[in-house]
Design a protein around this motif. Sequence first.
Motif, PDB file in Angstrom:
ATOM      1  N   GLU A 222       2.466   0.392 -12.484  1.00 10.93           N
ATOM      2  CA  GLU A 222       2.284  -0.116 -11.305  1.00 10.93           C
ATOM      3  C   GLU A 222       2.692   0.843 -10.176  1.00 10.93           C
ATOM      4  O   GLU A 222       3.804   1.256 -10.196  1.00 10.93           O
ATOM      5  CB  GLU A 222       2.776  -1.770 -10.916  1.00 10.93           C
ATOM      6  N   PRO A 223       1.979   0.798  -8.698  1.00 10.95           N
ATOM      7  CA  PRO A 223       2.380   1.436  -7.951  1.00 10.95           C
ATOM      8  C   PRO A 223       3.855   0.826  -7.534  1.00 10.95           C
ATOM      9  O   PRO A 223       4.052  -0.430  -7.184  1.00 10.95           O
ATOM     10  CB  PRO A 223       1.501   1.197  -6.876  1.00 10.95           C
ATOM     11  N   PRO A 224       4.982   1.550  -7.189  1.00 11.69           N
ATOM     12  CA  PRO A 224       6.344   0.972  -6.895  1.00 11.69           C
ATOM     13  C   PRO A 224       6.687   0.809  -5.474  1.00 11.69           C
ATOM     14  O   PRO A 224       6.027   1.225  -4.640  1.00 11.69           O
ATOM     15  CB  PRO A 224       7.201   1.958  -7.762  1.00 11.69           C
ATOM     16  N   ARG A 225       7.703  -0.031  -5.287  1.00 18.58           N
ATOM     17  CA  ARG A 225       8.240  -0.073  -4.152  1.00 18.58           C
ATOM     18  C   ARG A 225       9.284   1.243  -4.052  1.00 18.58           C
ATOM     19  O   ARG A 225      10.488   1.159  -4.692  1.00 18.58           O
ATOM     20  CB  ARG A 225       8.962  -1.354  -3.870  1.00 18.58           C
ATOM     21  N   ALA A 226       8.877   1.995  -3.510  1.00 21.74           N
ATOM     22  CA  ALA A 226       9.544   3.337  -3.585  1.00 21.74           C
ATOM     23  C   ALA A 226       9.807   3.922  -2.166  1.00 21.74           C
ATOM     24  O   ALA A 226       9.492   3.386  -1.226  1.00 21.74           O
ATOM     25  CB  ALA A 226       8.553   4.687  -4.101  1.00 21.74           C
ATOM     26  N   LEU A 227      10.841   4.827  -2.180  1.00 18.26           N
ATOM     27  CA  LEU A 227      11.023   5.726  -0.963  1.00 18.26           C
ATOM     28  C   LEU A 227      10.162   6.879  -1.002  1.00 18.26           C
ATOM     29  O   LEU A 227      10.159   7.631  -1.928  1.00 18.26           O
ATOM     30  CB  LEU A 227      12.467   6.267  -1.184  1.00 18.26           C
ATOM     31  N   PHE A 228       9.324   6.751   0.317  1.00 21.64           N
ATOM     32  CA  PHE A 228       8.275   7.830   0.273  1.00 21.64           C
ATOM     33  C   PHE A 228       8.863   9.012   1.197  1.00 21.64           C
ATOM     34  O   PHE A 228       9.365   8.715   2.338  1.00 21.64           O
ATOM     35  CB  PHE A 228       7.242   7.378   1.074  1.00 21.64           C
TER      36      PHE A 228
ATOM     37  N   ALA B 153      10.384  13.652   6.040  1.00 26.48           N
ATOM     38  CA  ALA B 153      10.683  12.189   6.780  1.00 26.48           C
ATOM     39  C   ALA B 153      10.601  11.269   5.768  1.00 26.48           C
ATOM     40  O   ALA B 153       9.797  11.166   4.814  1.00 26.48           O
ATOM     41  CB  ALA B 153       9.784  12.155   7.831  1.00 26.48           C
ATOM     42  N   LEU B 154      11.884  10.326   5.787  1.00 28.90           N
ATOM     43  CA  LEU B 154      11.966   9.382   4.531  1.00 28.90           C
ATOM     44  C   LEU B 154      11.267   7.898   5.284  1.00 28.90           C
ATOM     45  O   LEU B 154      11.769   7.848   6.407  1.00 28.90           O
ATOM     46  CB  LEU B 154      13.377   9.131   4.181  1.00 28.90           C
ATOM     47  N   SER B 155      10.449   7.375   4.538  1.00 29.11           N
ATOM     48  CA  SER B 155      10.224   5.918   5.036  1.00 29.11           C
ATOM     49  C   SER B 155      10.168   5.012   3.856  1.00 29.11           C
ATOM     50  O   SER B 155       9.771   5.344   2.524  1.00 29.11           O
ATOM     51  CB  SER B 155       8.767   6.195   5.621  1.00 29.11           C
ATOM     52  N   ALA B 156      10.336   3.634   3.969  1.00 24.50           N
ATOM     53  CA  ALA B 156      10.181   2.816   2.896  1.00 24.50           C
ATOM     54  C   ALA B 156       9.679   1.406   3.552  1.00 24.50           C
ATOM     55  O   ALA B 156      10.259   1.038   4.726  1.00 24.50           O
ATOM     56  CB  ALA B 156      11.574   2.403   2.420  1.00 24.50           C
ATOM     57  N   GLY B 157       8.514   0.660   2.972  1.00 26.32           N
ATOM     58  CA  GLY B 157       7.906  -0.227   3.635  1.00 26.32           C
ATOM     59  C   GLY B 157       7.033  -0.039   4.778  1.00 26.32           C
ATOM     60  O   GLY B 157       7.208  -0.813   5.881  1.00 26.32           O
ATOM     61  N   GLY B 158       6.922   1.221   5.082  1.00 26.28           N
ATOM     62  CA  GLY B 158       6.353   1.768   6.473  1.00 26.28           C
ATOM     63  C   GLY B 158       7.174   1.832   7.514  1.00 26.28           C
ATOM     64  O   GLY B 158       6.774   2.137   8.580  1.00 26.28           O
ATOM     65  N   GLU B 159       8.628   1.737   7.428  1.00 25.11           N
ATOM     66  CA  GLU B 159       9.502   2.069   8.584  1.00 25.11           C
ATOM     67  C   GLU B 159      10.400   3.156   8.027  1.00 25.11           C
ATOM     68  O   GLU B 159      10.599   3.374   6.943  1.00 25.11           O
ATOM     69  CB  GLU B 159      10.463   0.844   8.422  1.00 25.11           C
ATOM     70  N   PRO B 160      10.744   3.980   8.833  1.00 23.40           N
ATOM     71  CA  PRO B 160      11.598   5.288   8.868  1.00 23.40           C
ATOM     72  C   PRO B 160      13.022   4.685   8.380  1.00 23.40           C
ATOM     73  O   PRO B 160      13.481   3.903   8.943  1.00 23.40           O
ATOM     74  CB  PRO B 160      11.664   6.069  10.148  1.00 23.40           C
TER      75      PRO B 160
ATOM     76  N   PRO C 184       0.854  -1.183  -0.034  1.00 26.12           N
ATOM     77  CA  PRO C 184       0.295  -0.093  -0.089  1.00 26.12           C
ATOM     78  C   PRO C 184       0.803   1.358  -0.065  1.00 26.12           C
ATOM     79  O   PRO C 184       2.095   1.322   0.246  1.00 26.12           O
ATOM     80  CB  PRO C 184      -0.613  -0.160   1.198  1.00 26.12           C
ATOM     81  N   MET C 185       0.392   2.215  -0.484  1.00 24.70           N
ATOM     82  CA  MET C 185       0.989   3.583  -0.437  1.00 24.70           C
ATOM     83  C   MET C 185       1.130   4.140   1.040  1.00 24.70           C
ATOM     84  O   MET C 185       0.140   3.931   1.623  1.00 24.70           O
ATOM     85  CB  MET C 185       0.293   4.593  -1.388  1.00 24.70           C
ATOM     86  N   GLU C 186       1.963   5.216   1.266  1.00 27.00           N
ATOM     87  CA  GLU C 186       2.002   5.585   2.339  1.00 27.00           C
ATOM     88  C   GLU C 186       0.874   6.600   2.607  1.00 27.00           C
ATOM     89  O   GLU C 186       0.509   7.261   1.649  1.00 27.00           O
ATOM     90  CB  GLU C 186       3.216   6.610   2.470  1.00 27.00           C
ATOM     91  N   ARG C 187       0.154   6.548   3.599  1.00 27.07           N
ATOM     92  CA  ARG C 187      -1.073   7.356   3.977  1.00 27.07           C
ATOM     93  C   ARG C 187      -0.568   8.974   4.129  1.00 27.07           C
ATOM     94  O   ARG C 187      -1.505   9.910   3.810  1.00 27.07           O
ATOM     95  CB  ARG C 187      -1.913   7.089   5.075  1.00 27.07           C
TER      96      ARG C 187
ATOM     97  N   ALA D 235       7.394  11.579  -3.439  1.00 25.29           N
ATOM     98  CA  ALA D 235       7.512  12.703  -2.519  1.00 25.29           C
ATOM     99  C   ALA D 235       6.077  13.358  -2.487  1.00 25.29           C
ATOM    100  O   ALA D 235       5.330  13.317  -3.406  1.00 25.29           O
ATOM    101  CB  ALA D 235       8.559  13.727  -3.036  1.00 25.29           C
ATOM    102  N   ASP D 236       5.753  14.045  -1.135  1.00 22.88           N
ATOM    103  CA  ASP D 236       4.749  14.687  -1.264  1.00 22.88           C
ATOM    104  C   ASP D 236       4.476  15.740  -1.955  1.00 22.88           C
ATOM    105  O   ASP D 236       5.542  16.496  -2.027  1.00 22.88           O
ATOM    106  CB  ASP D 236       4.412  14.858   0.309  1.00 22.88           C
ATOM    107  N   ARG D 237       3.425  16.238  -2.340  1.00 23.33           N
ATOM    108  CA  ARG D 237       3.340  17.579  -3.238  1.00 23.33           C
ATOM    109  C   ARG D 237       3.518  18.722  -2.419  1.00 23.33           C
ATOM    110  O   ARG D 237       3.847  19.845  -2.853  1.00 23.33           O
ATOM    111  CB  ARG D 237       1.988  17.675  -4.063  1.00 23.33           C
ATOM    112  N   ALA D 238       3.444  18.789  -1.131  1.00 26.23           N
ATOM    113  CA  ALA D 238       3.697  19.808  -0.296  1.00 26.23           C
ATOM    114  C   ALA D 238       5.007  20.094   0.066  1.00 26.23           C
ATOM    115  O   ALA D 238       5.366  21.018   0.889  1.00 26.23           O
ATOM    116  CB  ALA D 238       2.947  19.814   1.024  1.00 26.23           C
ATOM    117  N   LEU D 239       6.013  19.063  -0.267  1.00 26.28           N
ATOM    118  CA  LEU D 239       7.471  18.914   0.249  1.00 26.28           C
ATOM    119  C   LEU D 239       8.116  20.185  -0.612  1.00 26.28           C
ATOM    120  O   LEU D 239       7.881  20.216  -1.948  1.00 26.28           O
ATOM    121  CB  LEU D 239       8.056  17.697  -0.221  1.00 26.28           C
ATOM    122  N   PRO D 240       8.766  21.031   0.094  1.00 23.41           N
ATOM    123  CA  PRO D 240       9.450  22.014  -0.864  1.00 23.41           C
ATOM    124  C   PRO D 240      10.531  21.559  -1.791  1.00 23.41           C
ATOM    125  O   PRO D 240      11.177  20.558  -1.380  1.00 23.41           O
ATOM    126  CB  PRO D 240      10.092  22.959   0.353  1.00 23.41           C
ATOM    127  N   ALA D 241      10.577  22.151  -2.982  1.00 20.59           N
ATOM    128  CA  ALA D 241      11.692  21.623  -3.855  1.00 20.59           C
ATOM    129  C   ALA D 241      13.003  21.610  -3.220  1.00 20.59           C
ATOM    130  O   ALA D 241      13.778  20.610  -3.770  1.00 20.59           O
ATOM    131  CB  ALA D 241      11.566  22.359  -5.128  1.00 20.59           C
TER     132      ALA D 241
END
Length: 134
Positions: free
Chosen positions: A55-61, A67-74, A38-41, A101-107
Amino acid sequence: MKLPRPRPRTRHESTITLINIVFLMLIFFLIAGTLTPPMERDVALITTSQSDRAEPPRALFVTSDGALSAGGEPVTAADYVERLRAASGADGAIPVVKVAADRALPAQELIGIVAALRDAGAGRIALVTERETP
């Protein structure tokens, strides 16, 4: 003496065949479909007007506060690249690093995260977006 005629027996419809078909369809879709994490909420993806469907990737959110997270873990950028290197096998080649990346994250913060990924040894970095609905 007149005996009544025996009534013909009515055959009941069997639902077994319908159950079998539904069960076989369920198995087919379980095998043919792809299961993705699932995607990060906390991450609302950047929208684009033109993008390729994937497809939704296994990504670094990356959340809006950086804050960085992958697989639900920071994780940190270096830890994430090391995970990818370990998962890639014996050759240690890193596939494309996908960043959602979240759209509200500064560039400027996003550029800093990409630089940290490059410093950790990532080669190609792709930014995950979602297609804007018309």
